[in-house]
Design an enzyme around this catalytic site. Sequence first.
Site, PDB file in Angstrom:
ATOM      1  N   HIS A   1       0.273  -9.622  -0.888  1.00 19.64           N
ATOM      2  CA  HIS A   1       1.581  -9.157  -1.911  1.00 19.64           C
ATOM      3  C   HIS A   1       2.653 -10.148  -1.476  1.00 19.64           C
ATOM      4  O   HIS A   1       3.343 -10.518  -2.545  1.00 19.64           O
ATOM      5  CB  HIS A   1       1.746  -7.900  -2.283  1.00 19.64           C
ATOM      6  CG  HIS A   1       2.609  -7.441  -3.183  1.00 19.64           C
ATOM      7  ND1 HIS A   1       2.142  -6.797  -4.463  1.00 19.64           N
ATOM      8  CD2 HIS A   1       3.591  -7.260  -3.037  1.00 19.64           C
ATOM      9  CE1 HIS A   1       2.845  -6.357  -5.396  1.00 19.64           C
ATOM     10  NE2 HIS A   1       4.049  -6.837  -4.383  1.00 19.64           N
ATOM     11  N   GLU A   2       3.222 -10.265  -0.982  1.00 22.01           N
ATOM     12  CA  GLU A   2       4.928 -10.170  -0.318  1.00 22.01           C
ATOM     13  C   GLU A   2       4.654 -11.422  -0.128  1.00 22.01           C
ATOM     14  O   GLU A   2       5.909 -11.921  -0.278  1.00 22.01           O
ATOM     15  CB  GLU A   2       5.065  -9.284   1.024  1.00 22.01           C
ATOM     16  CG  GLU A   2       5.252  -7.940   0.890  1.00 22.01           C
ATOM     17  CD  GLU A   2       5.903  -7.456  -0.150  1.00 22.01           C
ATOM     18  OE1 GLU A   2       6.900  -8.195  -0.906  1.00 22.01           O
ATOM     19  OE2 GLU A   2       5.601  -6.141  -0.204  1.00 22.01           O
TER      20      GLU A   2
ATOM     21  N   HIS B   1       5.354 -12.889  -3.485  1.00 20.36           N
ATOM     22  CA  HIS B   1       7.341 -12.981  -4.348  1.00 20.36           C
ATOM     23  C   HIS B   1       7.440 -14.273  -3.483  1.00 20.36           C
ATOM     24  O   HIS B   1       8.912 -14.536  -3.334  1.00 20.36           O
ATOM     25  CB  HIS B   1       7.269 -11.476  -2.703  1.00 20.36           C
ATOM     26  CG  HIS B   1       7.686 -10.415  -4.101  1.00 20.36           C
ATOM     27  ND1 HIS B   1       7.578 -10.556  -5.549  1.00 20.36           N
ATOM     28  CD2 HIS B   1       6.946  -8.994  -3.731  1.00 20.36           C
ATOM     29  CE1 HIS B   1       6.782  -9.463  -5.918  1.00 20.36           C
ATOM     30  NE2 HIS B   1       6.803  -8.800  -5.097  1.00 20.36           N
TER      31      HIS B   1
ATOM     32  N   HIS C   1       6.892 -17.007  -5.256  1.00 18.07           N
ATOM     33  CA  HIS C   1       7.963 -17.912  -6.118  1.00 18.07           C
ATOM     34  C   HIS C   1       9.617 -17.721  -5.736  1.00 18.07           C
ATOM     35  O   HIS C   1      10.155 -18.117  -6.550  1.00 18.07           O
ATOM     36  CB  HIS C   1       7.914 -15.869  -6.589  1.00 18.07           C
ATOM     37  CG  HIS C   1       8.768 -15.629  -7.612  1.00 18.07           C
ATOM     38  ND1 HIS C   1       8.700 -14.543  -8.735  1.00 18.07           N
ATOM     39  CD2 HIS C   1       8.527 -16.778  -9.133  1.00 18.07           C
ATOM     40  CE1 HIS C   1       9.143 -14.915  -9.879  1.00 18.07           C
ATOM     41  NE2 HIS C   1       9.042 -16.531 -10.026  1.00 18.07           N
TER      42      HIS C   1
HETATM   43 ZN   LIG Z   1       5.760  -6.487  -4.880  1.00 13.99          ZN
END
Ligand SMILES: [Zn+2]
Lengths: 250, 716
Positions: B502-503, B506, B509
């Site tokens: 998940h991180e 990010h 991104h």
């Molecule tokens: Zn998040």
Amino acid sequence: MRVHEIIIFCFLFCVSFNAFSHNPEDFVIAEIERGQMNFENEEIAAEYGAALKRQRARRLAAMPLYKKFYIFVKAGFEHIIPQGLDHILFVLGLFFSCITFRSLLWQVTAFTVAHSITLVLAAQGLVQLRGDIVEIIIALSIVWIAVENCLYKETSKWRYLVVFSFGLLHGLGFAALLTQYGLPKENFISLLLAFNIGVEFGQLAVLVIAFLLIKLVLRKNWYSNQIKIPASIIIALVGLFWFVERVFQF
Amino acid sequence: MRKLVFISALLLIVACQQESKMDPNINPFFQSWDTAYEVPPFMDIKDEHYMPAFKKGMEENLSDIDEIVNNSEAPTFSNTIEELERTGKLLGKVSRVFSNLASSNTNPQLQELQRELSPMLSAHYDKISLNEELFKRVEAIWQDKDAIELTSEQRKLLNDTRKQFVRSGALMNEKEKKQITEINSKISGLSTSFGQNLLAETNGFELILENSDLDGLSEGIIAAASEAASQKMEKAETKEEGEKYKDKFVFTPHRSSMYPFLTESTRRDLREQLYNSYVMRGDNNNETDNKEIAAQIAKLRAERAEIMGYKSHAHFVLDDNMLKTPEEVYDLLTKLWEPAVKRAKVEIADMQAVADAEGQVFEVAAWDWWHYSEKVRKEKYNLDESAIKPYLSLDNVLEGVFSTTNKLWGLSFTEIFDIDLYHPDARIWEVKDKDGSHLGIFIGDYFTRSNKRGGAWMSSFKGQSNLDGRERPIIVNVCNFPAPVGDKPALLSFDNVVTLFHEFGHAMHGTLTDVTYGSMAGTSGPRDFIELPSQLLEHWASEPEVLKSFATHYETGEAIPDDLIDKLLNASKFNQGFINTEYLAASLLDMDWHSISAEQAQQLDANKFESESLKKYGLLDEIAPRYRTTYFAHIFSGGYSSGYYSYVHAAVLDSDAFEAFKEAGDVFDAELSLKLRETIYSKGSTEDAMDLFVNFRGRKAIIEPLLKVRGLDGSK
Ligand SMILES: [Zn+2]
């Protein structure tokens, strides 16, 4: 910085000080759910130490062998100068006891062979002794050697045996330091050798410096009572101090 | 002999050589950083450097703004909007380092600084967003926008900049501005009290138990409760006060204390007591009651929205989001509501069956949920966490996430060993693009420690921009995974793996971003969109093909067996009815509180409002909303008002986006991967978030893929 970012940043700054959380719970009410952060200095230091060891292991694993070898020679050397004050004193104790350079050489060799043996055995995990006990006996060994210097004029025959057994002990001390430092599993033997070489260099440096100081600066023979007795008394007192200190910490 | 002297002297010098330190009087924030990749010189930065740098940074920022305002030339995009991008460099530099370290490697001094800085900075940013002369210039350009030639990115920047001014009240007259300022300060005071009350209420209750009350509890839980009791005893002000904890066991409404108790304890009466203490926080009609405060905040927000020309606070907030109106949000939430509740009813039936088989005569209630769902879990999903962990060493998982992005976008990661960061557990990699060019720097700080905040997050030490040359970012991921013990490698749970992916999503991104203006880079998009790139990457972590490639046993090297993968994926559907129902109930409650008009918001009774709202949707008695009004800190104390729905919205997006790969029959489909990068990961907020998604998927998102992922589609 554009106003847009400014405002968002400001909001984040006030709310959480973080850009993006995994879970909304994590920040907004972190303090409410988990309570305030508790700073235990000892714990933080212990965590830092463990992290340092992990970092060293990662960095070592990524190095070519020659670099690792150099680093372990350096580490071995540093474990004598400047970190290994008790080993320095022990070696100096031997130094002041010897009439001839030859006898010094033999004693140092006995010491070296002995601590190499236990260093290898302990690093392999074959021998183990509690670190604090080892430290206490090391302090005692310094006292022993220094007291002997004051009592006897000549090097006795069994002295080599005594030096050898103390060497075994000091090897355990080196091993304890080495485990703290972290010895990678690959290249185990060569790095152990490197560490030992560093230790020998350190010892040698101590002897050479002591020799030069006395010979060149004081212009005296190292084996003279003017130096031997007072120096040995000081060494014995320091060793005694450590002994008492370590016993109380025990 | 001379030679020996020389050598030993040399060795001594080498040994005693101290690393050259920077002059402590020089503040590193006032220097340009000629470090590798412009990584902050952490070793030189001391706590006392922050405040002077912040002060000077704010000063410089204001004088930068003055320069723009005092420009005698007529306002143009380049001399105003673009120049604004260049302001506040020093402030940005110190803010990034400080906000990161105050969370990931903090100490009492930094925490104190944080408290001190927070009001200073908000006053500072108010000065800019309320600067009338600056707004006049922006407005002049905006009025002229159809006549000037701008790229689409510039047009978006112009619109966003103006919007931010307008949203801070730039178009209001003096009287209205004054009203808004008053309302803002009232809200901020009430929010603070809400948080303080909640803290007091959470700390105010304790369940003090005797040895005979511990039925069902495991050793670890008992030990923790005993430790809690002895800590309370130590901290007690009087000896008498402390005596009541002697040889006792304490549980509190903190989740870390409550959940284990609710799960394990076989004493139903005590479960009920502790559970009720949790759900009644802020609702005890005492001096720390939050009912009136919540109602007041909702009322003030509605009034403020009205002054700003919006129907409700939700309309005002959503105007800036991907879903633009409350209707769209309600539509999404209610669509998900029914399948979630339906699934929850099945879960209740499953639990009741277990209770009946035990010979219990009661009907399963809210405080029984954890205890009986655990029994169902053991029966139906029997997954042994400890059997999985050996396959999930941190190094393997990192290898897995790196190779995932390699297969998707051709990225490669090279660890750098000669840069010192703020803590020896933080690691640093150079990220290279497909063609070998430098793309960015990635820092991963994964292990928990006592001077790090809980949770997991992504942040940056340097942003991306192409305005004055190619600036590539420095991104950081911080997690709280258990540190390894002894010589064993760090072993993660599957939850940890999902968090890491998940991180890392990010981080991608923030790394793949390629925009002109730094303020639109990476994760700068609206809240109900920015979780898409992160949650999307999670899907690869649970893809059997990917899992098998990295999850190899740390001792034997064998790949994770298929039946373990099956169990693992199956377990992700456990309790989803409950999880989704409690989350959706809270989201709906949030929307209800903030979709009311100023008129409707007068004289509200918080409990009545809440129970009517939940009754309307048909919330089950066995489930409370994730947060009840009186402890819903996200919306009454934090910044999530009309925004708690964001996570499920992003989940709809990511499940639907991943479905595209499933449809293509290859989770690494080359064409789709490239499209994903070009339409979403590289774009920052340079286009409207909805357009970004539609550009990738060819249509708006649908909820069916999410229902399938969470097992809410009735297939089971
Ligand atoms: Zn998040």
